[in-house]
Scaffold this motif. Sequence first.
Motif, PDB file in Angstrom:
ATOM      1  N   UNK A   9      11.071 -55.244  47.522  1.00 51.20           N
ATOM      2  CA  UNK A   9      11.213 -56.453  46.691  1.00 51.20           C
ATOM      3  C   UNK A   9       9.974 -57.337  46.773  1.00 51.20           C
ATOM      4  N   UNK A  10       8.805 -56.714  46.734  1.00 49.69           N
ATOM      5  CA  UNK A  10       7.566 -57.483  46.722  1.00 49.69           C
ATOM      6  C   UNK A  10       7.449 -58.275  45.432  1.00 49.69           C
ATOM      7  N   UNK A  11       6.912 -59.497  45.554  1.00 50.87           N
ATOM      8  CA  UNK A  11       6.593 -60.281  44.360  1.00 50.87           C
ATOM      9  C   UNK A  11       5.329 -59.746  43.691  1.00 50.87           C
ATOM     10  N   UNK A  12       4.266 -59.660  44.481  1.00 58.08           N
ATOM     11  CA  UNK A  12       2.980 -59.226  43.933  1.00 58.08           C
ATOM     12  C   UNK A  12       2.231 -58.374  44.946  1.00 58.08           C
ATOM     13  N   UNK A  29       2.411 -59.682  48.903  1.00 58.95           N
ATOM     14  CA  UNK A  29       3.153 -60.945  48.958  1.00 58.95           C
ATOM     15  C   UNK A  29       4.610 -60.637  48.643  1.00 58.95           C
ATOM     16  N   UNK A  30       5.458 -60.843  49.630  1.00 56.95           N
ATOM     17  CA  UNK A  30       6.864 -60.511  49.465  1.00 56.95           C
ATOM     18  C   UNK A  30       7.637 -61.614  48.765  1.00 56.95           C
ATOM     19  N   UNK A  31       7.439 -62.849  49.215  1.00 55.04           N
ATOM     20  CA  UNK A  31       8.197 -63.957  48.635  1.00 55.04           C
ATOM     21  C   UNK A  31       7.433 -65.261  48.809  1.00 55.04           C
ATOM     22  N   UNK A  32       7.505 -66.095  47.786  1.00 57.44           N
ATOM     23  CA  UNK A  32       6.962 -67.458  47.876  1.00 57.44           C
ATOM     24  C   UNK A  32       8.027 -68.472  47.483  1.00 57.44           C
ATOM     25  N   UNK A  33       9.304 -68.077  47.505  1.00 57.80           N
ATOM     26  CA  UNK A  33      10.356 -68.994  47.055  1.00 57.80           C
ATOM     27  C   UNK A  33      10.558 -70.163  48.016  1.00 57.80           C
ATOM     28  N   UNK A  60       5.133 -57.477  55.124  1.00 59.06           N
ATOM     29  CA  UNK A  60       5.296 -58.667  54.295  1.00 59.06           C
ATOM     30  C   UNK A  60       6.771 -59.048  54.184  1.00 59.06           C
ATOM     31  N   UNK A  61       7.631 -58.052  53.987  1.00 65.82           N
ATOM     32  CA  UNK A  61       9.065 -58.313  53.925  1.00 65.82           C
ATOM     33  C   UNK A  61       9.566 -58.907  55.240  1.00 65.82           C
ATOM     34  N   UNK A  62       9.120 -58.324  56.359  1.00 61.74           N
ATOM     35  CA  UNK A  62       9.523 -58.847  57.661  1.00 61.74           C
ATOM     36  C   UNK A  62       9.061 -60.270  57.887  1.00 61.74           C
ATOM     37  N   UNK A  72      11.160 -72.174  58.571  1.00 66.06           N
ATOM     38  CA  UNK A  72       9.842 -72.602  58.117  1.00 66.06           C
ATOM     39  C   UNK A  72       9.781 -72.575  56.593  1.00 66.06           C
ATOM     40  N   UNK A  73       9.116 -73.545  56.015  1.00 65.03           N
ATOM     41  CA  UNK A  73       8.954 -73.609  54.560  1.00 65.03           C
ATOM     42  C   UNK A  73       7.806 -72.702  54.137  1.00 65.03           C
ATOM     43  N   UNK A  74       8.012 -71.409  54.355  1.00 66.53           N
ATOM     44  CA  UNK A  74       6.991 -70.405  54.089  1.00 66.53           C
ATOM     45  C   UNK A  74       7.631 -69.145  53.543  1.00 66.53           C
ATOM     46  N   UNK A  75       6.818 -68.387  52.812  1.00 65.43           N
ATOM     47  CA  UNK A  75       7.201 -67.049  52.447  1.00 65.43           C
ATOM     48  C   UNK A  75       6.488 -66.056  53.336  1.00 65.43           C
ATOM     49  N   UNK A  76       6.582 -64.777  52.960  1.00 62.97           N
ATOM     50  CA  UNK A  76       5.982 -63.739  53.784  1.00 62.97           C
ATOM     51  C   UNK A  76       4.960 -62.922  53.030  1.00 62.97           C
ATOM     52  N   UNK A  77       3.871 -62.628  53.702  1.00 59.44           N
ATOM     53  CA  UNK A  77       2.827 -61.778  53.149  1.00 59.44           C
ATOM     54  C   UNK A  77       2.182 -60.982  54.257  1.00 59.44           C
TER      55      UNK A  77
END
Length: 340
Positions: A9-12, A29-33, A60-62, A72-77
């Motif tokens: 489910x990678x974003x980009x 980049x997995x998520x920036x939501x 990135x998913x992990x 944390x107000x972060x996504x994963x990459x």
Amino acid sequence: MFAVMEATRLETLHLAHDPATGLKAIIAIHSTCLGPALGGCRYLAYPDQTSALRDAARLAQGMSYKAALAGLALGGGQAVLIRPPHVASRGALFEAFGRFVETLQGNYITATDSGTSSADMDCVAQHTRYVTSTTRSADPSVQTALGLFAGLRATAKARLGSNDLQGLRVVIQGLGNVGYALAEQLHAVGTELLVSDLDPGRVSLAVEQFGARGLDPEGIFAVPCDIFAPCGLGAVLNPASIAQLRCCAVAGAANNQLASPDMADELERRGILYAPDYVINAGGLIQAALTHRGQDAVAVTAHLARIPQRLAELYGQAQADKRSPARIADELAERLLYPD
């Protein structure tokens, strides 16, 4: 390539190649939501480009799950740099990587990981501000080890009835910065240490400094112990290794310890408590994220205290549901990342 993106489910997915320096880089980049994606930069030799891509995607998913459950107000990459056989200038290569990071305009913030150092991040920082773990920052491995030690105490409490680690037998697989720092903390509280690493020098040092017993890396899984702590690279928990385990719990710093998600169920069937890796090893991410935002050591310490609390919650829910803590953690992270 798209199959890997769909599976995780990678974003980009971003690729860069700079022939002048030898840079071949992947940023997943997995998520920036929840916020910009923060994750490490690996610099390793891979057998092929597909292996590098899969590593970047899974990591990135992990990182997304890790940031979500750490509050944390972060996504994963994740960045993966494919190490060439020869490089003319390591500094120039990482400067080229910094220029690549800058093109993403803050959607991804990079940091150290396997094969990279704070000095490498200094090179990256010459061309982008979206970097942490530089020599001006604290070493994130220290905070990872502190959180890991607290997590081992929470794991011992859940599985053995006490958070006192004195006299317990702990096997540490991997004596890198985090594994060695964990060994130091466990030695200080009287834990019996058995250690293994591909570098015999690291093992000899732990034997000398902590009275540890060195183990053969090939036979490490079958050694009887209370807690098995994977602190090297990932995917070490597979059908063959799990069948050999003779421990009460698995709790370590390595990312992506499970070769596949169903390995968590196999551990559960065998009565082995599993500490979800992205929960127990979140200390480095916490330190990197908060210091990047200018917060002090007091804030970092306070946030680290949430790691054993979160583990205790997961263990309690897992016991109530008679399921693996990893399954509970995944579902909770996904609800936070995909609220709709």
